[in-house]
Enzyme design. Sequence first.
Site, PDB file in Angstrom:
ATOM      1  N   GLY A  11       0.945  -1.432   0.168  1.00  0.00           N
ATOM      2  CA  GLY A  11      -0.253  -0.230   0.440  1.00  0.00           C
ATOM      3  C   GLY A  11       0.962   1.468  -0.261  1.00  0.00           C
ATOM      4  O   GLY A  11      -0.028   2.183  -0.111  1.00  0.00           O
TER       5      GLY A  11
ATOM      6  N   PRO B 281       4.670  -4.329  -1.331  1.00  0.00           N
ATOM      7  CA  PRO B 281       5.038  -3.757  -1.908  1.00  0.00           C
ATOM      8  C   PRO B 281       4.845  -4.238  -3.756  1.00  0.00           C
ATOM      9  O   PRO B 281       4.619  -4.785  -4.462  1.00  0.00           O
ATOM     10  CB  PRO B 281       5.972  -3.401  -2.368  1.00  0.00           C
ATOM     11  CG  PRO B 281       6.568  -4.288  -1.953  1.00  0.00           C
ATOM     12  CD  PRO B 281       6.526  -4.968  -1.236  1.00  0.00           C
ATOM     13  N   GLY B 282       3.289  -3.127  -3.756  1.00  0.00           N
ATOM     14  CA  GLY B 282       2.976  -3.289  -5.265  1.00  0.00           C
ATOM     15  C   GLY B 282       3.506  -2.037  -6.523  1.00  0.00           C
ATOM     16  O   GLY B 282       4.747  -1.754  -6.639  1.00  0.00           O
ATOM     17  N   ARG B 283       2.328  -1.086  -5.777  1.00  0.00           N
ATOM     18  CA  ARG B 283       2.513   0.004  -7.281  1.00  0.00           C
ATOM     19  C   ARG B 283       3.835   0.665  -6.629  1.00  0.00           C
ATOM     20  O   ARG B 283       4.406   1.747  -7.735  1.00  0.00           O
ATOM     21  CB  ARG B 283       1.314   1.120  -6.761  1.00  0.00           C
ATOM     22  CG  ARG B 283       1.786   1.634  -5.371  1.00  0.00           C
ATOM     23  CD  ARG B 283       0.221   2.701  -5.427  1.00  0.00           C
ATOM     24  NE  ARG B 283      -1.596   1.760  -5.241  1.00  0.00           N
ATOM     25  CZ  ARG B 283      -2.022   1.831  -5.345  1.00  0.00           C
ATOM     26  NH1 ARG B 283      -2.461   2.834  -5.643  1.00  0.00           N
ATOM     27  NH2 ARG B 283      -2.879   1.147  -4.864  1.00  0.00           N
TER      28      ARG B 283
ATOM     29  N   ARG C 117      -8.996   3.488 -13.365  1.00  0.00           N
ATOM     30  CA  ARG C 117      -8.949   4.065 -12.417  1.00  0.00           C
ATOM     31  C   ARG C 117      -9.402   5.474 -11.790  1.00  0.00           C
ATOM     32  O   ARG C 117      -9.917   5.224 -11.113  1.00  0.00           O
ATOM     33  CB  ARG C 117      -6.792   4.416 -11.513  1.00  0.00           C
ATOM     34  CG  ARG C 117      -6.243   3.067 -12.162  1.00  0.00           C
ATOM     35  CD  ARG C 117      -5.104   2.600 -11.371  1.00  0.00           C
ATOM     36  NE  ARG C 117      -5.288   2.994 -10.107  1.00  0.00           N
ATOM     37  CZ  ARG C 117      -4.920   4.218  -9.349  1.00  0.00           C
ATOM     38  NH1 ARG C 117      -4.449   4.820 -10.095  1.00  0.00           N
ATOM     39  NH2 ARG C 117      -4.832   4.528  -7.698  1.00  0.00           N
TER      40      ARG C 117
ATOM     41  N   TYR D 193     -11.794   5.152  -9.206  1.00  0.00           N
ATOM     42  CA  TYR D 193     -11.411   5.999  -7.830  1.00  0.00           C
ATOM     43  C   TYR D 193     -11.324   7.218  -8.046  1.00  0.00           C
ATOM     44  O   TYR D 193     -10.531   7.559  -6.695  1.00  0.00           O
ATOM     45  CB  TYR D 193     -10.575   5.504  -7.510  1.00  0.00           C
ATOM     46  CG  TYR D 193      -9.621   4.112  -8.050  1.00  0.00           C
ATOM     47  CD1 TYR D 193     -10.528   2.600  -6.709  1.00  0.00           C
ATOM     48  CD2 TYR D 193      -9.238   3.817  -8.589  1.00  0.00           C
ATOM     49  CE1 TYR D 193     -10.606   1.462  -7.103  1.00  0.00           C
ATOM     50  CE2 TYR D 193      -8.933   1.865  -8.357  1.00  0.00           C
ATOM     51  CZ  TYR D 193      -9.747   1.091  -7.496  1.00  0.00           C
ATOM     52  OH  TYR D 193      -9.448   0.260  -8.277  1.00  0.00           O
TER      53      TYR D 193
ATOM     54  N   CYS E 246     -18.334   2.728 -25.118  1.00  0.00           N
ATOM     55  CA  CYS E 246     -19.603   3.857 -24.815  1.00  0.00           C
ATOM     56  C   CYS E 246     -19.922   3.614 -23.554  1.00  0.00           C
ATOM     57  O   CYS E 246     -21.047   2.855 -23.129  1.00  0.00           O
ATOM     58  CB  CYS E 246     -20.509   2.160 -25.660  1.00  0.00           C
ATOM     59  SG  CYS E 246     -20.519   2.578 -26.830  1.00  0.00           S
ATOM     60  N   GLU E 247     -19.639   4.602 -23.368  1.00  0.00           N
ATOM     61  CA  GLU E 247     -20.378   4.915 -21.255  1.00  0.00           C
ATOM     62  C   GLU E 247     -19.538   6.251 -20.988  1.00  0.00           C
ATOM     63  O   GLU E 247     -18.710   6.724 -21.517  1.00  0.00           O
ATOM     64  CB  GLU E 247     -19.495   3.677 -20.259  1.00  0.00           C
ATOM     65  CG  GLU E 247     -19.756   2.498 -20.547  1.00  0.00           C
ATOM     66  CD  GLU E 247     -20.114   1.370 -19.299  1.00  0.00           C
ATOM     67  OE1 GLU E 247     -19.959   2.885 -17.969  1.00  0.00           O
ATOM     68  OE2 GLU E 247     -20.190   0.449 -19.052  1.00  0.00           O
TER      69      GLU E 247
ATOM     70  N   TYR F  55      -2.024  -1.360 -11.811  1.00  0.00           N
ATOM     71  CA  TYR F  55      -3.690  -1.392 -12.055  1.00  0.00           C
ATOM     72  C   TYR F  55      -3.738  -0.761 -13.118  1.00  0.00           C
ATOM     73  O   TYR F  55      -5.034  -0.011 -12.983  1.00  0.00           O
ATOM     74  CB  TYR F  55      -4.007  -1.093 -10.637  1.00  0.00           C
ATOM     75  CG  TYR F  55      -3.982  -1.296  -9.449  1.00  0.00           C
ATOM     76  CD1 TYR F  55      -3.620  -2.821  -8.980  1.00  0.00           C
ATOM     77  CD2 TYR F  55      -2.871  -0.370  -8.350  1.00  0.00           C
ATOM     78  CE1 TYR F  55      -3.559  -3.571  -7.255  1.00  0.00           C
ATOM     79  CE2 TYR F  55      -1.644  -1.095  -7.335  1.00  0.00           C
ATOM     80  CZ  TYR F  55      -2.088  -2.044  -7.229  1.00  0.00           C
ATOM     81  OH  TYR F  55      -2.301  -2.847  -6.015  1.00  0.00           O
TER      82      TYR F  55
END
Length: 433
Positions: free
Chosen positions: A240, A279-281, A317, A321, A363-364, A392
Site C-alpha cells: 500500500g 509492495p506493488g505500486r 482508475r 477511484y 460507450c459509457e 493497476y
Amino acid sequence: MDTFRYRAGKLYCDDLEIDGLISQFGSPLFVYSQNNFVENLEAVRTAFQPIAPMICFSVKSCSNVNLLRLLVEQGAGLDVVSGGELYRALQAGADPSKIVFAGVGKSVEELESAVELDVFLINVESEDELRRLRGIAEKHQKRVKTGIRINPDLVDSTTHAKTATGGRASKFGVPSIHVPVMFEKFRNDRYINLSALHVHLGSPISTETVYVEALRRVYNLIREVQSMGGRLDTLDFGGGFAAHYDRSMPADTLSRASTAITRELEPLRRDGVRFIVEPGRVISANSGILVATVEYIKRGWDKTIVVLDAGMNILIRPTLYGAKHIIWPTCFQNYYGHWQDVENENQRDGSALSGVDVVGPICETGDYFALNRVLPSVKQGQHIAVFSCGAYAMSMASQYNSRPRPAEILVTGSKSAVIRRRESYSDLVALEL
Ligand code: LLP
C-alpha cells in the site's frame, strides 16, 4: 528514479523516443522501463534494510510474467492472491519458498496447489478457511505455515473507500478480537503451523501514522497470543505504499513510512520475528506509461473533448477511484525535464486548452481519463502519454466493447522488447466455442 523524461520537447524512456515506439508497435501502447523497476525494488530494499523483510512484490499490481521474472531475478519474492497469480509466479521462475498467498476467497483447488508447492506462507481470512486448509494439509500429510490476516478496524482517511481494507466494515481479515481464540484452537495442531500475522490496510496509503497505529494493535495481539503460549515468528505487514502520481505527494513518503515502521518493529526483530512486506505500486506504478493517440478533438456544449484511442477498458482508475494520472503530449515545445514538472504553469505556451475532458472510445459516460484538465493544444493524430500506468492499468484491463488490449513493451537503454503482443480481433473470440 525515473527514466521517463522530456529531451528537447520529446518524451523518452531511457534512450528511446516514445513516438518512435508508437511508429514501431502501434497505438495504444504500454511502455515499461526495466531500470525503473529494478531501482524501485532496490529503493524498497534500502528503505526497510534495518529489519530486512522478505520483499514479496504484489503480482496484482502488474502481472506480466516478464516483469515478474525481472523482479524475481533481482531477488524479489511474490505476493499472490489467486491460482492464476500463483501460476504466473511459477512461470516467472519464483521460488515457492518466497511466495505468500493472500485473498479472502481461496478455493479448494487454489489452497491445494499452494500446499502441494510448499509456498512460504498462506494467510487465511476466516476460521472457515483455516478449517478448509487444515483438511487439505491433512490430506497431503503436511504441516502448513499459516498466518491470520487481521482486520484491525482502522481506516486511513486518505485512502479511497474502494481500496481501504482495514476498516471494520470491510470484507477483509479476521476481526482482531477473534484472533486469540483461533490461535488457541489451532495451537499445537498437527497440520497447521499457525505462526504468522498479516495486516494490509489498503492502498495507496500516504501517511505513516496509520501504519504505526496498526502495528501497535498487531503488537498487542502478538503479546496476547504469546502470553497464551502461542508462537509467532512471522509478521507480514502488507503493502500500500504510495507511488508519486504527481508532485502533490511528498518525495519521501516511502522513507517516512519505512522509518516509522522499522522503528515500531525493532522490538519484534530483537525477539527473532521475521518480516514480510508486499509492495506493488511503489515499484510498478511509475515504471510504466500508457501512450494513446488523439482520434478527435470535438466541441461539446460547454467544453472541448479530446477523444483518445484508449479508454476505461485499459485504464479504469480515473473513473473507478477518481484517480489522477498526469496526461501530456509526448511532444511539447522544447521542454527538457521530468514528466512530473511538465504541467507547471510557466512551461505552457499561450495556446493551452483549458479545462478539457480527455475521454476514450468506450460507450459509457464514465469512460474518461481526466475531466476539466488543462492541456497544451493538441492535434488529431498526436500522441498522449498517461503517466504512472505501470500499476493497476494493464492488470485491470478488459476487452470491454470488444477492444483488443494493447501491446506491452519493455525498454532497457536503447533496446525495446515486446513482452506482450497486441491482441487481435481473433483473440476476442478465440475462447468462444
Ligand atoms: N498486499 C495485499 C494483501 C493487497 O491486497 C494489496 C493490494 C497489496 C499488497 C499491494 O498494494 P500496493 O502496494 O500495490 O498499493 N486497484 C487499486 C488498488 C487495489 C489494491 C488491492 N490490493 C488501484 O488501482 O489503486
